[in-house]
Design an enzyme around this catalytic site. Structure first.
Site, mmCIF file in Angstrom:
data_model
loop_
_atom_site.group_PDB
_atom_site.id
_atom_site.type_symbol
_atom_site.label_atom_id
_atom_site.label_comp_id
_atom_site.label_asym_id
_atom_site.label_seq_id
_atom_site.Cartn_x
_atom_site.Cartn_y
_atom_site.Cartn_z
ATOM 1 N N LYS A 13 -5.374 25.823 -5.519
ATOM 2 C CA LYS A 13 -4.818 24.482 -5.766
ATOM 3 C C LYS A 13 -3.387 24.370 -5.254
ATOM 4 O O LYS A 13 -3.030 23.401 -4.603
ATOM 5 C CB LYS A 13 -4.785 24.174 -7.270
ATOM 6 N N ARG A 88 -5.491 18.466 -17.573
ATOM 7 C CA ARG A 88 -6.297 19.654 -17.812
ATOM 8 C C ARG A 88 -7.322 19.447 -18.912
ATOM 9 O O ARG A 88 -8.079 20.363 -19.226
ATOM 10 C CB ARG A 88 -5.384 20.787 -18.249
ATOM 11 N N ARG A 127 -2.180 37.589 -6.388
ATOM 12 C CA ARG A 127 -1.267 36.461 -6.174
ATOM 13 C C ARG A 127 0.182 36.888 -6.431
ATOM 14 O O ARG A 127 0.457 37.641 -7.351
ATOM 15 C CB ARG A 127 -1.670 35.340 -7.136
ATOM 16 N N ARG A 162 3.221 36.816 -11.462
ATOM 17 C CA ARG A 162 3.436 36.068 -12.693
ATOM 18 C C ARG A 162 2.997 36.910 -13.879
ATOM 19 O O ARG A 162 1.996 37.615 -13.805
ATOM 20 C CB ARG A 162 2.590 34.792 -12.661
ATOM 21 N N ARG A 174 -7.583 32.102 -19.855
ATOM 22 C CA ARG A 174 -7.327 30.908 -19.050
ATOM 23 C C ARG A 174 -8.603 30.422 -18.370
ATOM 24 O O ARG A 174 -8.847 29.220 -18.277
ATOM 25 C CB ARG A 174 -6.238 31.193 -18.014
#
Ligand code: ADP
Ligand code: ZN
Length: 221
Positions: A13, A88, A127, A162, A174
Site C-alpha cells: 500500500k 480500517r 520491510r 519497525r 495485525r
C-alpha cells in the site's frame, strides 16, 4: 480526487500510494506514519497511540478520526489525497463519508491490493523504513533494497525495521485484525462502485510499481 488504499499489511500500500502521490501531485496521508512521527516526538497523541500500536491493536477512533479530519483540512489536501491506512473499519468508513460530504467531496477510488498470505509475512519481516520522519521512504531488503545497505536512497538517513514488524505476535495480531475488521470494507466500497482490486505477487511478477503505472495510465484516459 480522494483515493483510498486498501489491502492487508505487506501488500505494498505504502509503495503504491507513494508513487501515485508523486505522479498525481496530491499528498499521501498515512495514519501509521502520523502515529509513528508522534511517537518519536513523544507528543501526548503519540504516547497514547503507542499503548495500542506496540501490541498490534488499532488505535481508538476518538484519537484516530479527529486526527484524520484535521489532516484533510490542510491546504495541501484541497485537490485531493491518497489515504493509506484509513479507514480500517466500517465505522471509520462511515465517519469518513460524513467528513467528506461536509466538505462537498466523496471517495473516488479505492485500490484494494491482494497478495498471497505466504508472501505477506515474508515481506513484513524484510520491510525497512527510513528513520527520517520527514522522508519515511520504505524499502524491502529482498524486493526493492536501497542502493547502499541500511541507507535511504532519497535522503541518506539510516533505515530501520519497525518495532511492530519485528514482533511475530504483533504481526499475527495485525493480520487477524485486518481479516476481521478491515476486510469488510472491500464489500462496502464494492457496493459503492468505487473498488479496483489489484493483485501484487511475485508469482505473477507484478509489483507495486506495475500497479501504480497502470492506475496512472488509466486516470489519464
Ligand atoms: P500496518 O498496516 O503495516 O499494520 P500502519 O503503518 O498502517 O501499519 O499502522 C501502524 C499501526 O498504527 C497499526 O497497527 C494500528 O495500531 C495503528 N493505526 C494505523 N491506522 C489506523 C487506523 N485507521 N485506525 C486505528 N489504528 C490505526
Ligand atoms: Zn529517507
Amino acid at each position: 480526487m480522494i483515493i483510498i488504499m486498501l489491502g492487508a499489511q505487506g501488500t505494498g500500500k505504502g509503495t503504491v500510494a507513494g508513487l501515485l502521490s508523486d505522479s498525481l501531485g496530491i499528498p499521501q496521508i498515512s495514519t501509521g506514519d502520523i502515529f509513528r512521527k508522534n511517537i518519536s516526538e513523544k507528543t501526548p497523541l503519540g504516547i497514547e497511540a503507542d499503548k495500542f500500536i506496540s501490541k498490534g491493536n488499532l488505535v481508538p477512533d476518538d484519537i484516530t478520526v479527529p486526527m484524520v479530519e484535521d489532516r484533510l483540512n490542510w491546504d495541501d489536501a484541497k485537490n485531493g489525497v491518497i489515504l493509506d491506512g484509513f479507514p480500517r473499519t466500517i465505522e471509520q468508513a462511515e465517519k469518513l463519508d460524513k467528513m467528506l460530504s461536509n466538505i462537498g467531496k466523496k471517495v473516488d477510488m479505492v485500490i484494494n491490493l491482494v497478495t498471497p498470505k505466504e508472501e505477506i509475512i515474508d515481506r513484513m519481516l524484510t520491510r525497512r523504513v527510513c528513520t527520517n520522519q520527514d522522508c519515511k521512504a520504505t524499502y524491502n531488503v529482498k524486493l526493492h533494497p536501497p542502493k547502499v545497505e541500511g541507507i535511504c536512497d532519497k535522503c541518506g538517513a539510516n533505515l530501520k525495521q519497525r518495532a511492530d514488524d519485528s514482533d511475530p505476535e504483533a504481526i499475527k495480531k495485525r493480520l487477524e485484525i485486518y481479516e476481521e475488521k478491515t476486510s469488510p470494507l472491500v464489500n462496502y466500497y464494492q457496493e459503492k462502485g468505487v473498488l479496483r482490486t489489484e493483485e501484487i505477487s511475485l508469482s505473477i511478477n507484478r509489483m507495486g510499481a506495475d500497479v501504480a503505472k497502470d492506475i496512472i495510465e488509466d486516470l489519464k484516459k
